[in-house]
Write a protein that holds these residues in place. Structure first.
Motif, PDB file in Angstrom:
ATOM      1  N   VAL A  47      -2.592  -1.480  14.265  1.00  0.00           N
ATOM      2  CA  VAL A  47      -2.513  -2.585  13.305  1.00  0.00           C
ATOM      3  C   VAL A  47      -3.655  -2.492  12.297  1.00  0.00           C
ATOM      4  O   VAL A  47      -3.456  -2.640  11.081  1.00  0.00           O
ATOM      5  CB  VAL A  47      -2.546  -3.945  14.046  1.00  0.00           C
ATOM      6  N   ALA A  48      -4.863  -2.235  12.786  1.00  0.00           N
ATOM      7  CA  ALA A  48      -6.016  -2.111  11.888  1.00  0.00           C
ATOM      8  C   ALA A  48      -5.842  -0.935  10.931  1.00  0.00           C
ATOM      9  O   ALA A  48      -6.177  -1.029   9.743  1.00  0.00           O
ATOM     10  CB  ALA A  48      -7.295  -1.958  12.705  1.00  0.00           C
ATOM     11  N   ALA A  49      -5.311   0.185  11.436  1.00  0.00           N
ATOM     12  CA  ALA A  49      -5.096   1.355  10.575  1.00  0.00           C
ATOM     13  C   ALA A  49      -4.064   1.060   9.497  1.00  0.00           C
ATOM     14  O   ALA A  49      -4.216   1.477   8.334  1.00  0.00           O
ATOM     15  CB  ALA A  49      -4.653   2.544  11.419  1.00  0.00           C
ATOM     16  N   LEU A  50      -3.006   0.344   9.846  1.00  0.00           N
ATOM     17  CA  LEU A  50      -1.985  -0.006   8.855  1.00  0.00           C
ATOM     18  C   LEU A  50      -2.524  -0.996   7.831  1.00  0.00           C
ATOM     19  O   LEU A  50      -2.116  -0.971   6.664  1.00  0.00           O
ATOM     20  CB  LEU A  50      -0.756  -0.581   9.564  1.00  0.00           C
ATOM     21  N   MET A  51      -3.441  -1.864   8.246  1.00  0.00           N
ATOM     22  CA  MET A  51      -4.095  -2.762   7.293  1.00  0.00           C
ATOM     23  C   MET A  51      -4.853  -1.956   6.245  1.00  0.00           C
ATOM     24  O   MET A  51      -4.757  -2.226   5.033  1.00  0.00           O
ATOM     25  CB  MET A  51      -5.062  -3.702   8.034  1.00  0.00           C
ATOM     26  N   VAL A  52      -5.604  -0.965   6.697  1.00  0.00           N
ATOM     27  CA  VAL A  52      -6.369  -0.133   5.768  1.00  0.00           C
ATOM     28  C   VAL A  52      -5.431   0.650   4.852  1.00  0.00           C
ATOM     29  O   VAL A  52      -5.685   0.795   3.652  1.00  0.00           O
ATOM     30  CB  VAL A  52      -7.299   0.812   6.545  1.00  0.00           C
ATOM     31  N   ALA A  53      -4.317   1.144   5.416  1.00  0.00           N
ATOM     32  CA  ALA A  53      -3.348   1.874   4.600  1.00  0.00           C
ATOM     33  C   ALA A  53      -2.753   0.972   3.523  1.00  0.00           C
ATOM     34  O   ALA A  53      -2.566   1.394   2.372  1.00  0.00           O
ATOM     35  CB  ALA A  53      -2.244   2.450   5.482  1.00  0.00           C
ATOM     36  N   ALA A  54      -2.435  -0.271   3.882  1.00  0.00           N
ATOM     37  CA  ALA A  54      -1.901  -1.212   2.892  1.00  0.00           C
ATOM     38  C   ALA A  54      -2.895  -1.424   1.756  1.00  0.00           C
ATOM     39  O   ALA A  54      -2.515  -1.515   0.577  1.00  0.00           O
ATOM     40  CB  ALA A  54      -1.571  -2.541   3.571  1.00  0.00           C
ATOM     41  N   TYR A  55      -4.178  -1.485   2.098  1.00  0.00           N
ATOM     42  CA  TYR A  55      -5.212  -1.624   1.071  1.00  0.00           C
ATOM     43  C   TYR A  55      -5.253  -0.394   0.161  1.00  0.00           C
ATOM     44  O   TYR A  55      -5.313  -0.514  -1.068  1.00  0.00           O
ATOM     45  CB  TYR A  55      -6.568  -1.838   1.741  1.00  0.00           C
ATOM     46  N   HIS A  56      -5.202   0.793   0.759  1.00  0.00           N
ATOM     47  CA  HIS A  56      -5.297   2.019  -0.032  1.00  0.00           C
ATOM     48  C   HIS A  56      -4.059   2.272  -0.885  1.00  0.00           C
ATOM     49  O   HIS A  56      -4.147   2.914  -1.933  1.00  0.00           O
ATOM     50  CB  HIS A  56      -5.528   3.212   0.897  1.00  0.00           C
ATOM     51  N   TYR A  57      -2.896   1.792  -0.467  1.00  0.00           N
ATOM     52  CA  TYR A  57      -1.664   2.035  -1.210  1.00  0.00           C
ATOM     53  C   TYR A  57      -1.353   0.938  -2.224  1.00  0.00           C
ATOM     54  O   TYR A  57      -0.716   1.214  -3.235  1.00  0.00           O
ATOM     55  CB  TYR A  57      -0.478   2.153  -0.257  1.00  0.00           C
ATOM     56  N   GLY A  58      -1.776  -0.290  -1.932  1.00  0.00           N
ATOM     57  CA  GLY A  58      -1.377  -1.375  -2.830  1.00  0.00           C
ATOM     58  C   GLY A  58      -2.388  -2.479  -3.017  1.00  0.00           C
ATOM     59  O   GLY A  58      -2.073  -3.490  -3.641  1.00  0.00           O
ATOM     60  N   GLY A  59      -3.622  -2.294  -2.500  1.00  0.00           N
ATOM     61  CA  GLY A  59      -4.592  -3.376  -2.551  1.00  0.00           C
ATOM     62  C   GLY A  59      -5.781  -3.126  -3.443  1.00  0.00           C
ATOM     63  O   GLY A  59      -6.757  -3.871  -3.407  1.00  0.00           O
ATOM     64  N   ARG A  60      -5.715  -2.086  -4.253  1.00  0.00           N
ATOM     65  CA  ARG A  60      -6.830  -1.779  -5.147  1.00  0.00           C
ATOM     66  C   ARG A  60      -6.342  -0.899  -6.289  1.00  0.00           C
ATOM     67  O   ARG A  60      -5.241  -0.343  -6.248  1.00  0.00           O
ATOM     68  CB  ARG A  60      -7.944  -1.058  -4.399  1.00  0.00           C
ATOM     69  N   ASP A  61      -7.182  -0.761  -7.309  1.00  0.00           N
ATOM     70  CA  ASP A  61      -6.903   0.165  -8.401  1.00  0.00           C
ATOM     71  C   ASP A  61      -7.594   1.494  -8.118  1.00  0.00           C
ATOM     72  O   ASP A  61      -8.060   1.738  -7.009  1.00  0.00           O
ATOM     73  CB  ASP A  61      -7.389  -0.422  -9.724  1.00  0.00           C
TER      74      ASP A  61
END
Length: 384
Positions: A47-61
């Motif tokens: 779950v924590a890894a998928l959270m980080v992936a969500a940030y890297h794919y759609g949570g920042r420029d």
């Protein structure tokens, strides 16, 4: 993020904890667990890894915007605000790491502890560095590879203190993990783990961390990691709670760690609302995610999630580390190919990218970690 979740074991005969006189330094008897593994902890790591992936794919420029062709803010008009909180998956990882490292280091000699950590980290890491370097060197890939010299330095895991360009963007968290391992090994594992020593370690480290915050001493910051120390310390405290849920010192360590951890997280990740900003992380939202990490590990430590004993969680835990290593930079390549090359919708691209990185993680686990980890551990254990 880098730990193998194994069943808790009683301290080995002859360990320091067993020869101490009765009193505060003796670890209480551990409750018998009905399951052989803490599988819920495996699931929480994914779950924590998928959270980080969500940030890297759609949570920042940044570089990911080049992969999408536009800012993820335009690709995910609503979800990008939630994806921005995914970076806090790292803090959740650190709480888990504190718990697992205390568990795995208890009753284990220093040589065995070192062999366990090195064999767990290095095979998948080396493979990921080589793979990302090779992919980024392809002419069709728009991202620039690091120099050959810097790529070689990255194999040592010392690129951060040396100021060398990183092959893997996420390796800064591994540098924090290594420093935690070193502190725990020198202060707890080397002299012999016992309850009193663990409590002293947590107390002194926490005091040093809060003092370092305003001491303006870069070396002290590097050693005690004030921004991340509370999360590691909180995980260690939760392991004491796992040993004995009535341990007031353990609960005290957890409480102080949560209070200071949320402060550091809000301080570093909160920013004022801005029309020009990518997203707005509220202090309440940051506090909620940090609290989730502590509460989730606490629920596992107390045995409340013992019912989550599905075997697929073990597989999920095994995929977490290689997924974490490769998902960011190689994910950009996949996003570019699917969204801009095949013109797939943003949501489909996001899902397929995450799925492809999980498949790659399975290949790394199956063909790299499984054969090489036990061999490297055996070599390091037998070496003089």
């Amino acid at each position: 993020m880098t730990e193998t979740v194994v069943s808790t074991r009683k301290p080995q005969p002859g360990a320091a904890v067993l020869v101490e006189p009765p009193g505060a330094t003796t670890v209480p008897r551990r409750r018998q667990s009905s399951g052989g593994r803490l599988r819920a902890l495996d699931g929480l790591r994914l779950v924590a890894a998928l959270m980080v992936a969500a940030y890297h794919y759609g949570g920042r420029d940044g570089e990911v915007a080049e992969a999408w062709g536009t800012s993820p803010k335009e690709q995910f008009p609503t979800l990008h605000e939630y994806f921005a909180y995914g970076c806090l998956g790292v803090q959740v990882f650190f709480v888990i790491s504190g718990f697992v490292i205390c568990m795995s280091g208890w009753g284990r000699p220093l040589k065995s502890f070192f062999a366990s950590r090195a064999s767990r980290l290095l095979p998948a890491y080396w493979a990921a560095v080589v793979l990302v370097t090779a992919v980024f060197a392809l002419p069709v890939v728009a991202y620039e590879a690091v120099s050959p010299s810097d790529a070689l330095v990255n194999l040592t895991m010392l690129q951060m203190p040396l100021g060398v360009d990183r092959v893997l963007g996420v390796c800064w968290t591994l540098w924090a993990e290594i420093r935690f391992y070193a502190l725990f090994a020198l202060c707890v594992v080397l002299p012999g783990a016992n309850r009193r020593r663990v409590i002293m370690f947590c107390g002194i480290w926490m005091l040093a961390a809060v003092m370092a915050e305003n001491a303006n001493m870069p070396l002290l910051d590097i050693v005690v990691m004030p921004e991340y120390a509370p999360f590691f310390i909180g995980g260690v405290g939760l392991y004491l709670v796992h040993l004995d849920r009535r341990d007031a010192y353990g609960w005290g360590i957890v409480a102080v760690s949560w209070l200071t951890g949320q402060h550091f997280a809000v301080q570093s990740l909160w920013h004022a609302p801005s029309a020009d900003g990518f997203s707005y992380r509220s202090s309440l939202g940051i506090l909620a995610v940090v609290t989730f990490g502590f509460v989730a590990v606490a629920a596992i430590a107390l045995g409340w999630l013992r019912w989550a004993n599905w075997r697929w969680l073990t597989v999920a835990g095994a995929l977490t580390y290689p997924f974490y290593l490769v998902h960011e930079h190689l994910g950009w390549v996949v996003i570019h190919a699917l969204h801009r090359g095949l013109d797939l919708p943003s949501g489909v691209t996001f899902a397929l990218t995450a799925a492809s990185m999980l498949m790659l993680a399975w290949l790394l686990n199956h063909y790299v970690e499984k054969p090489l980890t036990p061999r490297l551990r055996a070599m390091l254990t037998k070496a003089r």
